[in-house]
Design an enzyme around this catalytic site. Structure first.
Site, short mmCIF file in Angstrom:
data_model
loop_
_atom_site.label_atom_id
_atom_site.label_comp_id
_atom_site.label_asym_id
_atom_site.label_seq_id
_atom_site.Cartn_x
_atom_site.Cartn_y
_atom_site.Cartn_z
N ARG A 28 0.83 -1.21 0.00
CA ARG A 28 0.00 0.00 0.00
C ARG A 28 0.87 1.26 0.00
O ARG A 28 0.48 2.28 -0.57
CB ARG A 28 -0.94 0.00 1.22
CG ARG A 28 -1.87 -1.20 1.30
CD ARG A 28 -2.70 -1.37 0.02
NE ARG A 28 -3.67 -2.43 0.14
CZ ARG A 28 -3.45 -3.71 -0.15
NH1 ARG A 28 -2.26 -4.11 -0.57
NH2 ARG A 28 -4.43 -4.60 -0.02
N ASP A 63 18.35 6.69 24.61
CA ASP A 63 17.55 7.25 25.70
C ASP A 63 18.23 6.92 27.03
O ASP A 63 18.81 5.85 27.19
CB ASP A 63 16.12 6.70 25.70
CG ASP A 63 15.19 7.53 26.57
OD1 ASP A 63 14.51 8.42 26.03
OD2 ASP A 63 15.16 7.29 27.79
N LYS A 77 13.79 2.47 28.71
CA LYS A 77 12.91 2.71 27.57
C LYS A 77 13.45 2.09 26.28
O LYS A 77 12.68 1.57 25.47
CB LYS A 77 12.68 4.21 27.39
CG LYS A 77 11.81 4.81 28.49
CD LYS A 77 11.55 6.29 28.28
CE LYS A 77 10.68 6.83 29.40
NZ LYS A 77 10.42 8.28 29.26
N ASP A 100 13.72 16.85 24.88
CA ASP A 100 12.88 17.84 25.56
C ASP A 100 13.69 19.03 26.07
O ASP A 100 13.25 19.75 26.96
CB ASP A 100 12.12 17.19 26.73
CG ASP A 100 13.05 16.66 27.82
OD1 ASP A 100 14.30 16.76 27.66
OD2 ASP A 100 12.55 16.13 28.83
N ASN A 101 14.90 19.24 25.52
CA ASN A 101 15.69 20.37 26.01
C ASN A 101 16.59 20.92 24.91
O ASN A 101 17.00 20.22 24.00
CB ASN A 101 16.52 19.96 27.24
CG ASN A 101 17.56 18.91 26.90
OD1 ASN A 101 18.67 19.24 26.49
ND2 ASN A 101 17.21 17.63 27.04
N GLU A 133 19.68 22.07 25.11
CA GLU A 133 21.09 21.68 25.14
C GLU A 133 21.34 20.45 24.26
O GLU A 133 22.31 20.41 23.48
CB GLU A 133 21.52 21.39 26.58
CG GLU A 133 21.58 22.62 27.48
CD GLU A 133 20.21 23.09 27.95
OE1 GLU A 133 19.23 22.33 27.76
OE2 GLU A 133 20.12 24.22 28.46
N THR A 134 20.45 19.45 24.37
CA THR A 134 20.63 18.25 23.55
C THR A 134 20.40 18.56 22.08
O THR A 134 21.09 18.04 21.20
CB THR A 134 19.66 17.14 24.01
OG1 THR A 134 19.87 16.90 25.41
CG2 THR A 134 19.93 15.85 23.25
N CYS A 169 20.80 29.43 15.12
CA CYS A 169 20.28 30.72 14.64
C CYS A 169 18.86 30.96 15.14
O CYS A 169 18.47 32.08 15.47
CB CYS A 169 20.27 30.76 13.12
SG CYS A 169 21.86 30.63 12.30
N CYS A 172 6.44 18.57 29.11
CA CYS A 172 5.21 17.91 29.55
C CYS A 172 5.20 17.72 31.06
O CYS A 172 4.14 17.55 31.66
CB CYS A 172 5.05 16.57 28.84
SG CYS A 172 6.45 15.46 29.05
#
Length: 339
Positions: A7, A55, A81, A125-126, A128-129, A169, A181
């Site tokens: 498909r 993770d 995880k 979620d940050n 820096e990473t 930038c 979250c």
């Protein structure tokens, strides 16, 4: 190609050639929480040949509302995880080449992964990473797909080297979405839409339909029924240390000494020990039994309590101190325990 992807092959922009391209692709997903688990499942089902999952955390009950690869049993076992994801993804598609990294992403690891990947997927979620991902991707000359969501909102953009401003930038324009979250809550549909949009961009690149990729940052709010696209080409900085005329990729030059970080919104301090002074699971278990009786050891970590704080020490010496949001307090407690 086999019947499994029939498909998808019928979809003309992909077709047989695009499907073959997908099967040869190598994708690294940074983060295996809400976005990461949705992205990983989508790309595995789409037939991407090889995935690398990174993770640093384990499954908790509060994850299950939005992190679709995980179960109550995973949470009960506090399964890392990446391990829980590997189990589920292999059940979905046995022939996927899957590599997992239970670790904090640092400059060395992100460069290693960028060097073997077709593209990088952001599920963190940050900032820096993301700066690490940004520098590594542009240095390697590969794209990365940015995605962030909180509450009912999300934002997506594919950063392609040479085609737009880079994340560094863009960063001055983004402080308003630096919530997580854990601080502002989230609904699962916002996760699913963000991940779906990221995967669509990834599939365009991987299948060879790169001219169809987004050229503007896409923002949406599912609760308020709003969406908008914002051009960022004009904010490209010619002096940018990542995408400018003389890049130095500063995020990739971080020190490898003992490092402390307060994890976003979780009241948790993470300690990355000096590699010259490793702390083993045996060390943590002995310390835990000296301090209290409730010590849990798994193949991946030791959970123990000290000075009324819950500790998780992973196999590589990385330590999470729960219930302590201050880096200074975390540093003091770490030295009390391990010198």
């Amino acid at each position: 190609m086999n019947e499994r992807y029939s498909r998808q092959i019928l979809f003309r922009p992909i077709g047989g050639e695009g499907q073959r391209n997908l099967s040869e692709a190598v994708v690294t997903i940074i983060g295996c929480g809400a976005l990461g688990s949705a992205i990983a499942e989508t790309l595995v089902r789409a037939g991407v040949g090889e995935l690398h999952l990174v993770d640093r955390d384990y499954v908790e009950l509060s994850n299950l509302q939005r992190q679709q690869l995980f179960t109550e049993q995973d949470a009960a076992e506090m399964l890392p995880k990446v391990m829980a994801a590997e189990k589920r993804l292999k059940a979905i598609r046995e022939d996927v080449r899957l590599f997992t990294y239970l670790d904090n992403l640092d400059a060395e690891l992100v460069q290693e992964l960028a060097g073997k990947s077709t593209l990088l997927m952001d599920a963190t979620d940050n900032f820096e990473t993301r700066l690490l991902i940004n520098d590594a991707a542009l240095k390697a000359g590969i794209p990365w797909i940015y995605g962030a969501c909180v509450g009912s909102t999300g934002v997506v953009f594919p950063f392609v080297p040479g085609k737009s401003a880079c994340f560094r930038c863009l960063l001055p324009s983004l402080p308003a979405i630096n919530q997580t979250c854990d601080t502002a809550g989230i609904i699962s549909p916002a996760v699913q839409v963000t991940a779906a949009l990221q995967c669509a961009e990834a599939m365009k690149w991987l299948s060879g339909r790169r001219d169809q990729m987004r050229r503007k940052v896409h923002l949406f709010d599912l609760w308020e029924n709003t969406q908008m696209d914002v051009g960022i080409s004009r904010i490209r900085n010619q002096d940018c240390s990542t995408c400018g005329e003389h890049p130095t990729f500063p995020a990739l030059t971080a020190s490898r000494r003992t490092a402390y970080a307060a994890l976003c919104g979780r009241d948790v301090v993470q300690v990355l020990p000096d590699p010259n002074r490793p702390i083993t699971l045996d060390d943590a278990e002995k310390m835990g039994r000296l301090m209290a009786e409730n010590v849990k050891r798994t193949p991946y970590f030791v959970e123990f309590y000290a000075f009324k704080h819950r500790m998780i020490l992973f196999k590589n010496g990385r330590l999470l101190i729960h219930g302590i949001g201050s880096i200074a307090k975390g540093q003091k407690l770490y030295h009390q325990l391990f010198g």
